[in-house]
Design a protein around this motif. Structure first.
Motif, PDB file in Angstrom:
ATOM      1  N   THR A  10      -7.991  22.804  23.077  1.00 33.93           N
ATOM      2  CA  THR A  10      -6.928  22.995  21.991  1.00 33.93           C
ATOM      3  C   THR A  10      -7.812  23.846  20.913  1.00 33.93           C
ATOM      4  O   THR A  10      -9.121  24.012  21.356  1.00 33.93           O
ATOM      5  CB  THR A  10      -6.430  21.855  21.054  1.00 33.93           C
ATOM      6  N   ARG A  82      -3.495  23.446  25.441  1.00 34.62           N
ATOM      7  CA  ARG A  82      -2.751  22.941  24.202  1.00 34.62           C
ATOM      8  C   ARG A  82      -2.132  21.819  24.380  1.00 34.62           C
ATOM      9  O   ARG A  82      -1.676  21.230  25.837  1.00 34.62           O
ATOM     10  CB  ARG A  82      -1.849  23.989  23.145  1.00 34.62           C
ATOM     11  N   ASP A  86      -0.767  20.025  18.828  1.00 32.15           N
ATOM     12  CA  ASP A  86      -0.868  21.505  18.401  1.00 32.15           C
ATOM     13  C   ASP A  86       0.612  21.958  17.920  1.00 32.15           C
ATOM     14  O   ASP A  86       0.565  22.768  17.098  1.00 32.15           O
ATOM     15  CB  ASP A  86      -1.137  22.605  19.661  1.00 32.15           C
ATOM     16  N   VAL A 145      -4.550  22.711  13.696  1.00 32.46           N
ATOM     17  CA  VAL A 145      -4.263  21.869  14.871  1.00 32.46           C
ATOM     18  C   VAL A 145      -5.409  20.803  15.130  1.00 32.46           C
ATOM     19  O   VAL A 145      -4.970  19.459  15.553  1.00 32.46           O
ATOM     20  CB  VAL A 145      -4.122  23.117  16.134  1.00 32.46           C
TER      21      VAL A 145
END
Length: 183
Positions: A10, A82, A86, A145
């Motif tokens: 991420t 991700r 996210d 995120v």
């Protein structure tokens, strides 16, 4: 049968996530590409992101859910570009509410492998047709995120600001260590 090891990379845009995912795939690991990029490349994808961010989040959720479920079919470790949190970070950045199904997925459909954060790295950041954020927006996206991942109980591990080969070695070492903990 034990659940497959689901590992995630991420971070904000332009931090080398997709390059790392591609390198891991070249090493024979099962990977899932970033769903947002795939949606943005579809006809109308950029307009959906611009004109209907909530709809864009819904499309990301549907694609992420399908990717998550594919792990159950294969049964081998998968590295995702991700994950569900996210989407929460994106929604928060847009000032939008998080729909219940996305929140529930974040709480109940867990990633059991390490979650790696590719931190903002100015030297490699480049805008492109899908990566429309400027540097400051990219850093804000990273913060959003990462906060979402932490809010859902994950502790992202920062990748080194290093070349692809070093990042691959770092990820593989952490995945091996995590697999050893499960024995």
């Amino acid at each position: 049968m034990a659940a497959p090891l689901r590992t995630v990379v991420t971070g904000g845009p332009g931090t080398g996530k997709s390059t790392l995912i591609d390198a891991l795939a070249a090493r024979g690991l099962a990977t899932e590409p970033e769903v947002a990029r795939a949606i943005l490349r579809e006809p109308g994808g950029m307009a959906l992101r611009r004109d209907d961010p909530q709809g864009f989040a819904g499309a990301m959720f549907d694609a992420e859910l399908a990717a998550y479920r594919r792990a159950e079919e294969g049964g081998s470790p998968i590295v995702y570009d991700r994950g569900f949190p996210d989407i929460v970070g994106f929604l928060r950045l847009e000032g939008l509410p998080v729909p219940a199904p996305i929140d529930e997925a974040c709480r109940n459909l867990r990633y059991d492998g390490p979650v790696f954060r590719a931190p903002p790295w100015r030297a490699i950041y480049r805008r492109d047709d899908e990566r429309i954020q400027d540097w400051d927006d990219a850093r804000a996206s990273d913060a959003a995120v990462c906060a979402a991942w932490r809010d859902y109980g994950y502790a992202p591990v920062d990748l080194p600001l290093a070349g692809v080969a070093d990042r691959v070695a770092f990820v593989l070492a952490h995945m091996d260590a995590a697999a050893g903990e499960g024995d």
